[in-house]
Design an enzyme around this catalytic site. Structure first.
Site, PDB file in Angstrom:
ATOM      1  N   HIS A 199      87.068 -22.304  59.208  1.00  0.00           N
ATOM      2  CA  HIS A 199      85.613 -22.450  59.067  1.00  0.00           C
ATOM      3  C   HIS A 199      85.188 -23.078  57.751  1.00  0.00           C
ATOM      4  O   HIS A 199      83.995 -23.143  57.460  1.00  0.00           O
ATOM      5  CB  HIS A 199      84.940 -21.088  59.229  1.00  0.00           C
ATOM      6  CG  HIS A 199      85.205 -20.444  60.560  1.00  0.00           C
ATOM      7  ND1 HIS A 199      84.810 -21.016  61.752  1.00  0.00           N
ATOM      8  CD2 HIS A 199      85.832 -19.283  60.888  1.00  0.00           C
ATOM      9  CE1 HIS A 199      85.169 -20.219  62.757  1.00  0.00           C
ATOM     10  NE2 HIS A 199      85.810 -19.168  62.262  1.00  0.00           N
TER      11      HIS A 199
ATOM     12  N   CYS B 193      87.402 -13.193  66.948  1.00  0.00           N
ATOM     13  CA  CYS B 193      88.130 -14.166  66.128  1.00  0.00           C
ATOM     14  C   CYS B 193      89.354 -13.501  65.497  1.00  0.00           C
ATOM     15  O   CYS B 193      90.435 -14.083  65.444  1.00  0.00           O
ATOM     16  CB  CYS B 193      87.206 -14.700  65.045  1.00  0.00           C
ATOM     17  SG  CYS B 193      87.136 -16.487  64.951  1.00  0.00           S
TER      18      CYS B 193
ATOM     19  N   CYS C 177      60.138   1.221  73.093  1.00  0.00           N
ATOM     20  CA  CYS C 177      60.088   0.365  71.906  1.00  0.00           C
ATOM     21  C   CYS C 177      58.770  -0.400  71.870  1.00  0.00           C
ATOM     22  O   CYS C 177      58.154  -0.563  70.817  1.00  0.00           O
ATOM     23  CB  CYS C 177      61.226  -0.652  71.928  1.00  0.00           C
ATOM     24  SG  CYS C 177      62.844   0.004  72.321  1.00  0.00           S
TER      25      CYS C 177
ATOM     26  N   ARG D 281      70.314   0.519  63.218  1.00  0.00           N
ATOM     27  CA  ARG D 281      68.841   0.596  63.221  1.00  0.00           C
ATOM     28  C   ARG D 281      68.338   1.020  64.596  1.00  0.00           C
ATOM     29  O   ARG D 281      67.409   1.816  64.701  1.00  0.00           O
ATOM     30  CB  ARG D 281      68.262  -0.765  62.825  1.00  0.00           C
ATOM     31  CG  ARG D 281      66.761  -0.764  62.642  1.00  0.00           C
ATOM     32  CD  ARG D 281      66.394   0.032  61.417  1.00  0.00           C
ATOM     33  NE  ARG D 281      64.957   0.302  61.312  1.00  0.00           N
ATOM     34  CZ  ARG D 281      64.339   1.294  61.919  1.00  0.00           C
ATOM     35  NH1 ARG D 281      65.005   2.113  62.703  1.00  0.00           N
ATOM     36  NH2 ARG D 281      63.034   1.486  61.768  1.00  0.00           N
TER      37      ARG D 281
ATOM     38  N   CYS E 209      65.982   4.261  65.644  1.00  0.00           N
ATOM     39  CA  CYS E 209      64.759   4.195  66.454  1.00  0.00           C
ATOM     40  C   CYS E 209      64.882   5.148  67.637  1.00  0.00           C
ATOM     41  O   CYS E 209      63.947   5.869  67.962  1.00  0.00           O
ATOM     42  CB  CYS E 209      64.528   2.772  66.951  1.00  0.00           C
ATOM     43  SG  CYS E 209      63.237   1.897  66.034  1.00  0.00           S
TER      44      CYS E 209
END
Lengths: 106, 265
Positions: B84, B118, B181, B222, B226
């Protein structure tokens, strides 16, 4: 692999006030928090920071439990001579993390 | 936290009184928040300044670590940088199109999944645990290469299923508080939830340094917060359903800029 970030100007003029900023990765666990089973999470904090400029202490700080994780310090000193700035963090068990930076003063 | 949620439930219950029995049917699912506003715009000036400061933003501790990992080969396997480019030169902008369909495995992969794929295919290394420091560091580093690039995730034929699943998740009421949500992030963004301002719920800054966590965390962590906030059983990080939700959200956030590593409350 503890992350340390240091910001020191590469060059400065004699007598110039320079800003130095240092950031270190550390949980700074206060010792007052409890885990999800109610047990106390043991204290794990850095207790001391020292910065020396050509071997002379220019800034030292004592850390206490109320300091947030990954503490960032910002302070000033006067560029007196070309030399090495050394940074040392010491935790409650005496473990030491060190880094340094060079400055050229003209 | 609990009081806050109870207040919201009460407010939503009142608001819902005149909506009739078929509230969920009435939801307009195509209505994305307009105009799109990054989570950054709901923060205090101090927190915004911390994110903008490329030295002091603590997320850069992980970016630095990721840069080192990216360049270092383990055992005899090639380093990421071999393919890369040094410092990931060829991955600039790449993360803005994730989650993306992976032809060879026939799976929808998010950035974390792509990094692990990968590792397994080209480096003969075991996948990293989700939320491990190394995977966070690598995803923060690769994400940060796309800082400023507009998110552009479109729904393709292969990803339609996942998109629909994610959309369903977003609009489904769940947990003891029975909230979806969408009720916060579509219908009430910009409103106060006690001391907080409700954001539009975009993932454009993740992995993000959250002040509440005092560390860097992934978007899936996260999501779990929630879910726990509405007292629902959180899903597993890296699970298909969270990747589907991430896909839905990324398509919904298309046009916003990648901010990784952001600072969030």
């Amino acid at each position: 692999m503890t992350g340390i970030r240091i910001s020191v100007p590469d060059t400065a003029e004699t007598g110039e006030v320079i800003e130095i900023r240092v950031l270190i990765q550390h949980p700074m666990e206060s010792g007052f928090r409890r885990d999800n089973r109610g047990g106390l999470i043991p204290r794990d904090i850095l207790t001391r920071f020292e910065c020396t400029y050509s071997g002379k202490a220019v800034f030292v700080a004592d850390f206490h439990p109320a300091i947030a994780a990954n503490p960032l310090l910002s302070f000033n000193t006067v560029a007196a001579e070309s030399g090495t700035l050394n940074f040392r963090w010491i935790d409650q068990n005496g473990a030491v993390w060190e880094d340094s930076a060079e400055i050229i003063v003209t | 936290m609990i009081k806050r949620a109870v207040l919201l439930v009460a407010a939503l219950a009142l608001a819902g009184c005149d909506g009739g029995a078929n509230d969920e049917e009435a939801l307009d699912r195509s209505a994305a928040p307009s105009p799109l506003r990054s989570g950054l715009s709901f923060l205090t000036e101090d927190t915004q300044a911390l994110q903008a400061d490329a030295f002091a933003n603590p997320g850069h501790l992980w970016v630095d670590r990721g840069r080192n990992l990216f360049a270092s080969a383990k055992d005899s396997s090639p380093a990421c940088s071999l393919c890369h480019g040094d410092d990931g030169a060829q991955l600039v902008g790449a993360s803005a199109s994730y989650p993306a369909w992976d032809e060879s495995s026939g799976e929808l992969l998010n950035l974390e999944g792509r990094i692990n794929a990968c590792r397994q295919r080209h480096q003969s290394q075991p996948p990293l645990d989700y939320e491990s420091e190394d995977l966070l560091a690598l995803s923060a580093f690769v994400g940060h290469l796309s800082q400023g690039t507009e998110i552009s995730v479109e729904v393709a034929a292969e990803t339609q299923n996942a998109y629909d699943l994610g959309e369903d998740y977003f609009f489904t009421r769940r947990g003891q508080f029975n909230l979806s949500c969408a009720q916060c992030h579509n219908d009430n963004w910009g409103q106060q939830l006690r001391g907080d301002t409700i954001s539009q719920g975009h993932g454009s800054g993740f992995p993000a340094y959250r002040l509440e966590w005092q560390t860097l965390g992934s978007l899936h962590r996260r999501f779990q917060d929630c879910d726990q906030g509405v007292r629902a059983e959180p899903m597993e990080m890296g699970s298909d359903i969270y990747i589907a939700l991430e896909h839905y959200l990324a398509a919904r956030a298309s046009g916003l800029e990648v901010e990784t590593p952001s600072v969030r409350r």
